[in-house]
Design an enzyme around this catalytic site. Structure first.
Site, mmCIF file in Angstrom:
data_model
loop_
_atom_site.group_PDB
_atom_site.id
_atom_site.type_symbol
_atom_site.label_atom_id
_atom_site.label_comp_id
_atom_site.label_asym_id
_atom_site.label_seq_id
_atom_site.Cartn_x
_atom_site.Cartn_y
_atom_site.Cartn_z
ATOM 1 N N SER A 1 81.202 -65.676 -69.456
ATOM 2 C CA SER A 1 80.564 -64.396 -69.764
ATOM 3 C C SER A 1 81.026 -63.910 -71.126
ATOM 4 O O SER A 1 82.224 -63.855 -71.397
ATOM 5 C CB SER A 1 80.930 -63.349 -68.707
ATOM 6 O OG SER A 1 80.480 -63.736 -67.436
ATOM 7 N N GLY B 1 79.854 -60.829 -72.248
ATOM 8 C CA GLY B 1 79.428 -59.430 -72.252
ATOM 9 C C GLY B 1 77.981 -59.313 -72.720
ATOM 10 O O GLY B 1 77.123 -60.105 -72.321
ATOM 11 N N GLY C 1 75.890 -62.409 -74.205
ATOM 12 C CA GLY C 1 75.230 -63.454 -73.450
ATOM 13 C C GLY C 1 76.155 -64.304 -72.606
ATOM 14 O O GLY C 1 77.260 -63.887 -72.230
ATOM 15 N N GLY D 1 79.442 -59.543 -63.929
ATOM 16 C CA GLY D 1 79.986 -60.882 -63.693
ATOM 17 C C GLY D 1 79.731 -61.354 -62.277
ATOM 18 O O GLY D 1 79.455 -62.542 -62.044
ATOM 19 N N ASP D 2 79.798 -60.436 -61.318
ATOM 20 C CA ASP D 2 79.503 -60.786 -59.924
ATOM 21 C C ASP D 2 78.034 -61.171 -59.761
ATOM 22 O O ASP D 2 77.697 -62.030 -58.943
ATOM 23 C CB ASP D 2 79.844 -59.609 -59.005
ATOM 24 C CG ASP D 2 81.273 -59.132 -59.196
ATOM 25 O OD1 ASP D 2 82.146 -59.979 -59.434
ATOM 26 O OD2 ASP D 2 81.505 -57.910 -59.117
#
Length: 308
Positions: free
Chosen positions: A220, A222, A225, A251-252
């Site tokens: 990740s 943020g 991308g 993120g989940d």
């Protein structure tokens, strides 16, 4: 059936305010209480897409009972070990000026007896699951090698594992070579032990993890991308700008989308495209782990995929 493990669940309290002033009285405009913790967020998203999911880990006290009732309402099967101490709260303060402040409690202390009970339960649940997701931090009393031990137990049953954690839990966990790991940039820097300046640096760091036996690394970045790395290939997903309400749970969302794509046998480009779209759509809502499904589908066409 997909199994999610949350070793330190939390009642997520999301506050709204104009601006947060440290050292002063701050009156909140509103508050929402939702069942949280990374694995539980993943579970909620999977249920939105009608996947059968079992959530396990540790719950305790009044807040633990409240969380089980909420999960039951969402048709998420609960298989938690119950402890005496209270399940923690996590405060997420969302200000109109764009700043988001998180205050995270440590959680209940987990005894050796409860850990033993959890270990036996995990074996039973893993046997009936097609995929296992290990997410988030561990409560006090749980050693840093817990995820490594769970990954090895799952591997012995021929089960694939997605690992999404940080710090020593991540460092220990990757030694057991899960099928997939999903660090963010800072977490990957912690593992590699140096700053990652650009996408090429991130690719090189991901290749170090792949060389250890991990099959896929999803990083990740943020609002910059996502990067997906597999042996011999690395893809980058550029995401469109969105009006972000709350980035907690993005993120989940990536992890939940990964799990769905893996169980459906979706190819790498579409897998990455879907993960980026689901994550970006999650950011547009105040509640973590709540994806506007129609928006996520619409955003897929705006996700640009390129080779690194």
């Amino acid at each position: 059936m997909i199994l999610t493990v949350t070793l330190n669940p939390a009642v997520d309290k999301t506050y709204r305010t104009g601006e947060l002033f440290p050292g002063r009285v701050n009156r909140m405009r509103s508050v929402d209480n939702i069942p949280g913790g990374k694995g539980i967020n993943v579970s909620k998203i999977l249920r939105q897409y009608d996947y059968e999911v079992t959530a396990t880990g540790f719950l305790g006290g009044y807040q633990g009972k409240w969380m089980e009732a909420q999960l039951d309402r969402l048709k998420i099967r609960s298989a938690f070990v119950h402890v005496e101490e209270e399940t923690r709260s996590s405060m997420n303060i969302v200000a109109d000026n764009g700043y988001v402040t998180e205050i995270l409690e440590p959680g209940p202390h987990i005894s050796e007896a409860h850990l033993k009970e959890f270990g036996a339960s995990f074996i039973r649940l893993a046997e009936e699951s097609s995929l296992i997701i290990l997410s988030g931090s561990a409560a006090p009393g749980i050693s840093a090698d817990i995820y490594a031990r769970l990954i090895r137990s799952a591997a012995a049953m021929g089960k694939k594992v997605i690992l999404d954690t940080s710090g020593e839990l991540l460092k220990e966990g990757i030694q057991a070579a899960p099928a997939v790991v999903k660090p963010n940039r800072k977490e990957l820097e912690y593992i590699i032990g140096r700053r990652l300046q650009d996408r090429e640096d991130v690719k090189d760091a991901a290749n170090v993890l792949l060389a250890s036996g991990i099959r896929m690394v999803m990083i990740s970045l943020g609002d910059k991308g996502l990067i997906l790395a597999r042996e011999g290939r690395c893809l980058y997903a550029r995401v469109p700008r969105v009006m972000a309400m709350n980035t907690v749970g993005c993120g989940d969302s990536v992890v939940a989308s990964l799990a769905m794509s893996m169980t459906a046998g979706i190819g790498e480009e579409e897998l990455l495209q879907r993960a980026a779209a689901v994550s970006a759509a999650n950011a547009t809502t105040l509640e973590s782990g709540n994806v506007p499904l129609k928006l996520a589908e619409e955003m897929m066409k705006d996700i640009e995929i390129m080779e690194i």
